[in-house]
Design an enzyme around this catalytic site. Structure first.
Site, PDB file in Angstrom:
ATOM      1  N   LYS A  90     -12.251 -52.289  69.015  1.00  0.00           N
ATOM      2  CA  LYS A  90     -12.592 -50.866  69.171  1.00  0.00           C
ATOM      3  C   LYS A  90     -13.843 -50.513  68.365  1.00  0.00           C
ATOM      4  O   LYS A  90     -14.216 -51.242  67.440  1.00  0.00           O
ATOM      5  CB  LYS A  90     -11.402 -50.009  68.742  1.00  0.00           C
ATOM      6  CG  LYS A  90     -11.025 -50.181  67.287  1.00  0.00           C
ATOM      7  CD  LYS A  90      -9.648 -49.610  67.004  1.00  0.00           C
ATOM      8  CE  LYS A  90      -9.298 -49.772  65.542  1.00  0.00           C
ATOM      9  NZ  LYS A  90      -7.912 -49.370  65.250  1.00  0.00           N
ATOM     10  N   TYR A 108     -33.914 -36.484  44.711  1.00  0.00           N
ATOM     11  CA  TYR A 108     -33.484 -35.094  44.857  1.00  0.00           C
ATOM     12  C   TYR A 108     -32.499 -34.691  43.762  1.00  0.00           C
ATOM     13  O   TYR A 108     -31.623 -35.471  43.386  1.00  0.00           O
ATOM     14  CB  TYR A 108     -32.787 -34.894  46.205  1.00  0.00           C
ATOM     15  CG  TYR A 108     -33.700 -34.955  47.391  1.00  0.00           C
ATOM     16  CD1 TYR A 108     -34.843 -34.159  47.461  1.00  0.00           C
ATOM     17  CD2 TYR A 108     -33.415 -35.806  48.446  1.00  0.00           C
ATOM     18  CE1 TYR A 108     -35.676 -34.221  48.568  1.00  0.00           C
ATOM     19  CE2 TYR A 108     -34.238 -35.866  49.558  1.00  0.00           C
ATOM     20  CZ  TYR A 108     -35.366 -35.068  49.616  1.00  0.00           C
ATOM     21  OH  TYR A 108     -36.180 -35.123  50.708  1.00  0.00           O
ATOM     22  N   ARG A 148       1.527 -40.305  64.076  1.00  0.00           N
ATOM     23  CA  ARG A 148       0.191 -40.154  64.649  1.00  0.00           C
ATOM     24  C   ARG A 148       0.275 -40.263  66.169  1.00  0.00           C
ATOM     25  O   ARG A 148      -0.017 -39.318  66.865  1.00  0.00           O
ATOM     26  CB  ARG A 148      -0.734 -41.219  64.050  1.00  0.00           C
ATOM     27  CG  ARG A 148      -2.186 -41.023  64.393  1.00  0.00           C
ATOM     28  CD  ARG A 148      -3.092 -42.011  63.688  1.00  0.00           C
ATOM     29  NE  ARG A 148      -2.915 -43.385  64.139  1.00  0.00           N
ATOM     30  CZ  ARG A 148      -3.771 -44.372  63.877  1.00  0.00           C
ATOM     31  NH1 ARG A 148      -4.852 -44.130  63.156  1.00  0.00           N
ATOM     32  NH2 ARG A 148      -3.560 -45.602  64.312  1.00  0.00           N
ATOM     33  N   MET A 163     -32.337 -39.540  53.261  1.00  0.00           N
ATOM     34  CA  MET A 163     -32.134 -39.888  54.665  1.00  0.00           C
ATOM     35  C   MET A 163     -32.630 -41.293  54.999  1.00  0.00           C
ATOM     36  O   MET A 163     -31.957 -42.056  55.690  1.00  0.00           O
ATOM     37  CB  MET A 163     -32.825 -38.864  55.569  1.00  0.00           C
ATOM     38  CG  MET A 163     -32.457 -39.037  57.037  1.00  0.00           C
ATOM     39  SD  MET A 163     -33.278 -37.863  58.110  1.00  0.00           S
ATOM     40  CE  MET A 163     -32.553 -36.310  57.580  1.00  0.00           C
TER      41      MET A 163
HETATM   42  C1  PLP Z   1      -7.343 -50.358  64.439  1.00  0.00           C
HETATM   43  C2  PLP Z   1      -5.969 -50.805  64.711  1.00  0.00           C
HETATM   44  C3  PLP Z   1      -5.532 -52.077  64.303  1.00  0.00           C
HETATM   45  C4  PLP Z   1      -6.358 -52.972  63.410  1.00  0.00           C
HETATM   46  O1  PLP Z   1      -6.164 -52.541  62.096  1.00  0.00           O
HETATM   47  P1  PLP Z   1      -6.850 -53.239  60.817  1.00  0.00           P
HETATM   48  O2  PLP Z   1      -6.339 -52.447  59.674  1.00  0.00           O
HETATM   49  O3  PLP Z   1      -8.312 -53.100  61.014  1.00  0.00           O
HETATM   50  O4  PLP Z   1      -6.420 -54.652  60.812  1.00  0.00           O
HETATM   51  C5  PLP Z   1      -4.266 -52.479  64.691  1.00  0.00           C
HETATM   52  N1  PLP Z   1      -3.470 -51.678  65.414  1.00  0.00           N
HETATM   53  C6  PLP Z   1      -3.843 -50.432  65.798  1.00  0.00           C
HETATM   54  C7  PLP Z   1      -2.901 -49.590  66.576  1.00  0.00           C
HETATM   55  C8  PLP Z   1      -5.090 -49.960  65.448  1.00  0.00           C
HETATM   56  O5  PLP Z   1      -5.449 -48.717  65.806  1.00  0.00           O
END
Ligand code: PLP
EC number: 5.1.1.1
Length: 379
Positions: free
Chosen positions: A41, A260, A138, A319
């Site tokens: 992802k 800054y 969630r 930036m």
């Molecule tokens: C992103 C995700 C993972 C991977 O998690 P890591 O902590 O990066 O190993 C596994 N399962 C779900 C449902 C996720 O959203």
């Protein structure tokens, strides 16, 4: 070996695909009898989905998780016979993409279940995953909803998930009581769905041991070289090295300030390297440390690495530019045009993240578009 663009870029990333493949194999082995999936992802945690997918497929991965159906459509041609799971699931209007691209929706709620069942009635058989929430609050059906579904005599024969899954809230903390609690709740679900493969562990969960592995594990961050366990030595190989060019080295007399807000005042004559990296590149302003009001509680900022030594970031990240104090390096060891490592082989990405009050995941997924990228090695 490197392109002229890479050799002269203001900022550049080296992505070590051999390390990526090695990390995945290590997590696959650590998963015992379970198979490890690859989690791709968010453009493969920022490193680039095409390179990551091809490399992890070549290393042996055949199960791939992405967040959205659009990511799945992009991934499909890269892993032709791989199984692609879509974490966000489906909703009315995008069902056809799942059927056309052979994508497996993760059913996260009763509403999504209804959408999926309607799609099945209209379009014919299709695999799905049932996501059960065991404490994260969630996404996912509740444990009670899932068990009721398993025993529902009206459940259509066409509904047969290829996987039941849940997600750990505290997998990075082996001492946290949530882990055992979620494991027990998940076992109630797997008992109700006897014979259906199960998946619970992310990277942290893989490290929690065999009880957490079930049939398929889902390691993400560890494969990308990040910390899976907080407070433990990270055994993974770094995958991403970020470097940026020193544009100028200047001498700042004792008593003067820099950047800054004039937040840093030098207490000795100092040599300061001005580096072509800023928050627009995902080198977050918060890694400035205590000079930024946001982070008064943690005075020390990030370090870079130059000529065999760690050098502290000073003043505020802006930036496009950041300052590093190179006073402790021999004068001839630092020149305009040199590259400083921001994180990678010598500076752990999680250390930079910690300096900024965040986690390696966020640094990786916010890598900006100005970096020149080089992919080296492979499975
Ligand atoms: C992103 C995700 C993972 C991977 O998690 P890591 O902590 O990066 O190993 C596994 N399962 C779900 C449902 C996720 O959203």
């Amino acid at each position: 070996m490197h392109s002229p663009e890479f050799l002269s870029a203001a900022s550049r990333l080296t992505v070590d695909l051999t390390a990526l493949a090695d990390n995945w194999r290590a997590m696959n082995e650590r998963s015992d009898k379970a198979r490890a999936a690859a989690v791709l992802k968010a453009d493969a945690y920022g490193i680039g989905i095409a390179h990551a997918a091809r490399t992890l497929y070549a290393a042996g991965a055949r199960d791939f998780f992405v967040a959205t159906v659009e990511e799945g459509v992009e991934l499909r041609p890269l892993v032709p016979d791989g199984r692609i799971y879509i974490l966000a699931g489906l909703w009315p209007g995008n069902e056809q993409l799942f059927f056309d691209n052979d994508l497996v929706p993760i059913v996260n709620s009763e509403e999504q279940l209804a959408v999926f069942m309607a799609a099945l009635a209209e379009r014919g058989d299709h695999p799905c995953v049932l996501h059960v929430d065991t404490g994260m609050n969630r996404l996912g059906l509740s444990v009670e909803e899932a068990i009721a579904l398993a025993h529902d005599p009206a459940r259509p024969a066409s509904f047969s998930p290829v996987l039941v899954m849940s997600h750990l809230a505290c997998g990075d903390d082996p001492k946290h009581p949530m882990n055992l609690y979620q494991l027990q709740r998940f076992r109630e679900v797997t008992a109700a769905f006897e014979g259906v493969p199960a998946s619970l562990a992310n990277s942290g969960g893989v490290c929690l041991g065999e009880d957490y592995h079930f049939d398929l594990t889902r390691p993400g961050i560890a494969v990308y070289g990040g910390e899976a366990m907080s407070g433990a030595v990270n055994p993974m190989k770094p995958v991403v090295t970020a470097e940026a060019r020193i544009l100028q080295v200047r001498t700042v007399p004792s008593g003067e300030t820099a950047s800054y807000g004039a937040s840093v005042r030098f207490t000795r004559d100092s040599r300061i390297a001005t580096v072509a990296i800023g928050y627009a590149d995902g080198y977050h302003r918060s890694v400035s440390g205590g000079g930024v009001t946001l982070r008064q509680a943690m005075p020390s900022g990030a370090f870079g690495f130059l000529n065999g030594r760690k050098v502290p970031h000073v003043g505020r990240v802006t930036m496009d530019l950041s300052l590093f104090d190179v006073t402790d390096l021999p004068e001839k060891a630092v020149r305009a045009g040199d590259y400083i490592e921001l994180f990678g082989r010598n500076v752990a990405i999680d250390d930079v993240a910690r300096a900024g009050g965040t986690i390696g995941y966020e640094l990786l997924t916010s890598l900006g578009s100005r970096y020149c990228r080089a992919y080296v090695g492979g499975a």
